[in-house]
Design a protein around this motif. Structure first.
Motif, mmCIF file in Angstrom:
data_model
loop_
_atom_site.group_PDB
_atom_site.id
_atom_site.type_symbol
_atom_site.label_atom_id
_atom_site.label_comp_id
_atom_site.label_asym_id
_atom_site.label_seq_id
_atom_site.Cartn_x
_atom_site.Cartn_y
_atom_site.Cartn_z
ATOM 1 N N GLY A 163 -6.173 -15.430 -25.934
ATOM 2 C CA GLY A 163 -6.836 -14.867 -27.091
ATOM 3 C C GLY A 163 -8.199 -15.513 -27.296
ATOM 4 N N PRO A 164 -8.921 -15.237 -28.384
ATOM 5 C CA PRO A 164 -8.510 -14.311 -29.434
ATOM 6 C C PRO A 164 -8.382 -12.854 -28.947
ATOM 7 C CG PRO A 164 -10.671 -15.324 -29.931
ATOM 8 C CD PRO A 164 -10.226 -15.833 -28.614
ATOM 9 N N THR A 165 -7.439 -12.159 -29.575
ATOM 10 C CA THR A 165 -7.150 -10.778 -29.197
ATOM 11 C C THR A 165 -8.387 -9.895 -29.353
ATOM 12 O OG1 THR A 165 -4.933 -11.240 -30.020
ATOM 13 C CG2 THR A 165 -5.438 -8.945 -29.493
ATOM 14 N N GLU A 166 -9.219 -10.236 -30.352
ATOM 15 C CA GLU A 166 -10.458 -9.455 -30.561
ATOM 16 C C GLU A 166 -11.368 -9.515 -29.334
ATOM 17 O OE1 GLU A 166 -9.126 -11.443 -32.795
ATOM 18 O OE2 GLU A 166 -8.960 -10.294 -34.652
ATOM 19 N N ARG A 167 -11.332 -10.649 -28.641
ATOM 20 C CA ARG A 167 -12.175 -10.752 -27.442
ATOM 21 C C ARG A 167 -11.652 -9.849 -26.325
ATOM 22 N NH1 ARG A 167 -16.143 -14.585 -25.940
ATOM 23 N NH2 ARG A 167 -15.490 -14.350 -23.779
ATOM 24 N N TRP A 168 -10.349 -9.683 -26.278
ATOM 25 C CA TRP A 168 -9.760 -8.770 -25.284
ATOM 26 C C TRP A 168 -10.178 -7.332 -25.605
ATOM 27 C CZ3 TRP A 168 -4.211 -9.781 -23.082
ATOM 28 C CH2 TRP A 168 -3.944 -8.899 -22.031
ATOM 29 N N ILE A 169 -10.170 -6.998 -26.904
ATOM 30 C CA ILE A 169 -10.621 -5.658 -27.304
ATOM 31 C C ILE A 169 -12.093 -5.473 -26.932
ATOM 32 C CG2 ILE A 169 -11.122 -4.206 -29.333
ATOM 33 C CD1 ILE A 169 -8.473 -5.234 -30.529
ATOM 34 N N ALA A 170 -12.895 -6.520 -27.129
ATOM 35 C CA ALA A 170 -14.311 -6.451 -26.745
ATOM 36 C C ALA A 170 -14.448 -6.239 -25.234
ATOM 37 C CB ALA A 170 -15.034 -7.725 -27.175
ATOM 38 N N ALA A 171 -13.554 -6.849 -24.465
ATOM 39 C CA ALA A 171 -13.577 -6.649 -23.007
ATOM 40 C C ALA A 171 -13.272 -5.193 -22.666
ATOM 41 C CB ALA A 171 -12.572 -7.581 -22.331
ATOM 42 N N LEU A 176 -16.352 -3.232 -23.327
ATOM 43 C CA LEU A 176 -17.334 -3.448 -22.267
ATOM 44 C C LEU A 176 -17.006 -2.536 -21.066
ATOM 45 C CD1 LEU A 176 -18.573 -6.937 -21.088
ATOM 46 C CD2 LEU A 176 -17.972 -5.194 -19.419
ATOM 47 N N ILE A 177 -15.735 -2.453 -20.721
ATOM 48 C CA ILE A 177 -15.333 -1.600 -19.593
ATOM 49 C C ILE A 177 -15.607 -0.129 -19.915
ATOM 50 C CG2 ILE A 177 -13.400 -0.819 -18.151
ATOM 51 C CD1 ILE A 177 -12.074 -3.566 -18.644
ATOM 52 N N LEU A 178 -15.292 0.259 -21.149
ATOM 53 C CA LEU A 178 -15.483 1.665 -21.535
ATOM 54 C C LEU A 178 -16.962 2.060 -21.480
ATOM 55 C CD1 LEU A 178 -12.886 1.810 -24.469
ATOM 56 C CD2 LEU A 178 -12.727 3.037 -22.281
ATOM 57 N N ASP A 179 -17.855 1.068 -21.597
ATOM 58 C CA ASP A 179 -19.295 1.340 -21.541
ATOM 59 C C ASP A 179 -19.847 1.364 -20.112
ATOM 60 O OD1 ASP A 179 -19.703 1.702 -24.202
ATOM 61 O OD2 ASP A 179 -20.302 -0.367 -24.628
ATOM 62 N N LEU A 180 -19.077 0.925 -19.118
ATOM 63 C CA LEU A 180 -19.556 0.914 -17.735
ATOM 64 C C LEU A 180 -19.429 2.306 -17.113
ATOM 65 C CD1 LEU A 180 -17.870 -2.367 -16.376
ATOM 66 C CD2 LEU A 180 -20.288 -2.059 -16.940
ATOM 67 N N GLU A 181 -20.250 2.543 -16.096
ATOM 68 C CA GLU A 181 -20.113 3.796 -15.349
ATOM 69 C C GLU A 181 -18.998 3.610 -14.336
ATOM 70 O OE1 GLU A 181 -23.148 6.181 -14.097
ATOM 71 O OE2 GLU A 181 -24.699 5.323 -15.389
ATOM 72 N N LEU A 182 -17.890 4.311 -14.555
ATOM 73 C CA LEU A 182 -16.689 4.065 -13.764
ATOM 74 C C LEU A 182 -15.920 5.336 -13.484
ATOM 75 C CD1 LEU A 182 -15.105 1.014 -15.593
ATOM 76 C CD2 LEU A 182 -16.035 1.048 -13.294
ATOM 77 N N THR A 183 -15.383 5.416 -12.274
ATOM 78 C CA THR A 183 -14.428 6.488 -11.998
ATOM 79 C C THR A 183 -13.080 5.931 -11.558
ATOM 80 O OG1 THR A 183 -15.458 6.687 -9.827
ATOM 81 C CG2 THR A 183 -16.074 8.322 -11.461
ATOM 82 N N VAL A 184 -13.076 4.716 -10.987
ATOM 83 C CA VAL A 184 -11.823 4.134 -10.490
ATOM 84 C C VAL A 184 -11.652 2.730 -11.064
ATOM 85 C CG1 VAL A 184 -10.524 3.437 -8.441
ATOM 86 C CG2 VAL A 184 -12.082 5.390 -8.306
ATOM 87 N N ILE A 185 -10.473 2.460 -11.589
ATOM 88 C CA ILE A 185 -10.184 1.129 -12.129
ATOM 89 C C ILE A 185 -8.863 0.624 -11.547
ATOM 90 C CG2 ILE A 185 -9.843 -0.263 -14.207
ATOM 91 C CD1 ILE A 185 -11.322 1.895 -15.799
ATOM 92 N N VAL A 186 -8.923 -0.573 -10.942
ATOM 93 C CA VAL A 186 -7.715 -1.210 -10.411
ATOM 94 C C VAL A 186 -7.256 -2.245 -11.443
ATOM 95 C CG1 VAL A 186 -6.720 -2.545 -8.516
ATOM 96 C CG2 VAL A 186 -8.585 -0.917 -8.062
ATOM 97 N N PRO A 187 -6.082 -2.041 -12.042
ATOM 98 C CA PRO A 187 -5.603 -3.004 -13.033
ATOM 99 C C PRO A 187 -4.949 -4.207 -12.345
ATOM 100 C CG PRO A 187 -3.987 -1.259 -12.784
ATOM 101 C CD PRO A 187 -5.119 -0.949 -11.825
ATOM 102 N N GLY A 188 -4.728 -5.267 -13.102
ATOM 103 C CA GLY A 188 -4.019 -6.415 -12.546
ATOM 104 C C GLY A 188 -2.576 -6.094 -12.228
ATOM 105 N N HIS A 189 -2.001 -5.179 -13.002
ATOM 106 C CA HIS A 189 -0.615 -4.745 -12.803
ATOM 107 C C HIS A 189 -0.540 -3.238 -13.046
ATOM 108 C CE1 HIS A 189 1.255 -8.845 -12.879
ATOM 109 N NE2 HIS A 189 0.093 -9.119 -13.465
#
Ligand SMILES: [Zn+2]
Length: 324
Positions: free
Chosen positions: A202-210, A213-226
């Protein structure tokens, strides 16, 4: 990618980006990535034990024979993303992680998991159940040869790969690996797809900020950790869950409920059907501690016990006793 394609092994994502997926994405079943440039390649994370990591190195050989592996990036310090490092280190590969992650990549972290699996009682039973398929004996904690804080841009055989530190969030030193020319992101455990996120640091708010940040990137493919390959919808799901946890926990904190009362009284709704839903225990603990920093939180083994109880885990009956 549909979940139908969620099978173990190498997946070609296009534009010289690859993923090595390990279903079912629950405890310890993590994903790795491979990004190729001209005559070289960069790996994102190793796996939870030496056997799984060696199996992956064999499986990606058709790619690394053409583009030899020269760099490994660990997205964070959880064992399921770096315990296999020693196998890769033998190949004279530069290993990069954030400074904050590096501090937590210790032999003690390996020994704690070995110890947890041999603990008596429900914690040990639960640890043997979820970590049973993995072998921690013989693992020599192998941290990075290069660290950074903030952002780091790498040249991987002529293409740009950006490392963006977003932790502390899931853990102290979480890093995203972004390949702009492929519009591809390796998110590490900032993204759990098909399973419940767990806020260790945490803080959990920082995870939400992350997530933002991802939602603002130009992306078509995302590989999650799990979990399976995803897109921005998978990011939104994690963001929604974390927002739900903060709202529900904060309401109960303000109403004067103890943390145990808060955990017991939260109706998870649609999240109750998501795997590892018992992780709500740790997630509420984190919000409570954020609201009252004087609170002392239970350690990981007590948290595991809470999670086991919430998920209705019961120890298998001793076999010998009934047979006499
Ligand atoms: Zn993980």
């Amino acid at each position: 990618m549909s979940t139908l394609n969620y099978r173990k092994g190498l997946h070609h994502l296009g534009n010289g980006c690859h993923a090595w997926l390990l279903p079912d994405g629950s405890w310890g079943w993590s994903n790795s990535g491979l990004i190729t440039g001209s005559g070289t390649s960069l790996m994102v994370d190793t796996l939870f034990d030496l056997t799984l990591t060696e199996e992956m190195l064999t499986g990606i050989k058709p790619v690394t024979d053409k583009h030899p592996l020269t760099t490994l990036v660990n997205t964070h310090s959880d064992g399921d993303h770096y315990f296999g490092n020693q196998v890769v280190a033998r190949r004279d590969v530069e290993i990069i992680a954030s400074e904050a992650a590096a501090e937590l990549m210790t032999q003690d972290a390996v020994d704690q998991l070995v110890g947890l699996k041999s603990t008596d009682g429900i914690v040990g039973e639960f640890a043997r159940d979820i970590f049973g398929p993995f072998t921690f004996e013989g693992i020599v904690s192998t941290g990075p040869t290069r660290t950074f804080a903030g952002e780091l841009s790498l040249d991987v055989g002529g293409r740009e790969v950006n490392l963006i530190q977003v932790g502390p969030a899931h853990t102290a030193g979480d890093v995203l690996v972004y390949v702009p020319d492929a519009r591809t992101l390796y998110a590490g455990d900032i993204l759990f797809v098909g399973g419940t996120p767990i806020v260790w640091a945490g803080p959990t708010e920082r995870w939400i900020a992350a997530c933002d940040l991802i939602l603002d990137l130009e992306l078509t493919v995302i590989v999650p950790g799990h979990g399976p390959i995803t897109d921005k919808a998978g990011v939104q799901n994690v963001r929604d869950y974390l927002t739900f946890v903060i709202a529900e926990a904060t309401k109960r904190f303000e109403d004067g409920l103890t943390v145990d009362e808060a955990i017991d009284s939260i109706d998870l709704g649609r999240y109750a059907r998501v795997a590892e839903h018992g992780r709500i225990a740790q997630n509420v603990l984190r919000v409570y501690q954020q609201l009252d920093p004087t609170l002392t939180l239970p350690g990981p083994s007590t948290v595991l016990e809470m999670i086991a109880a919430l998920e209705g885990f019961s120890a298998p009956a001793p076999q010998d006793a009934s047979r006499g």
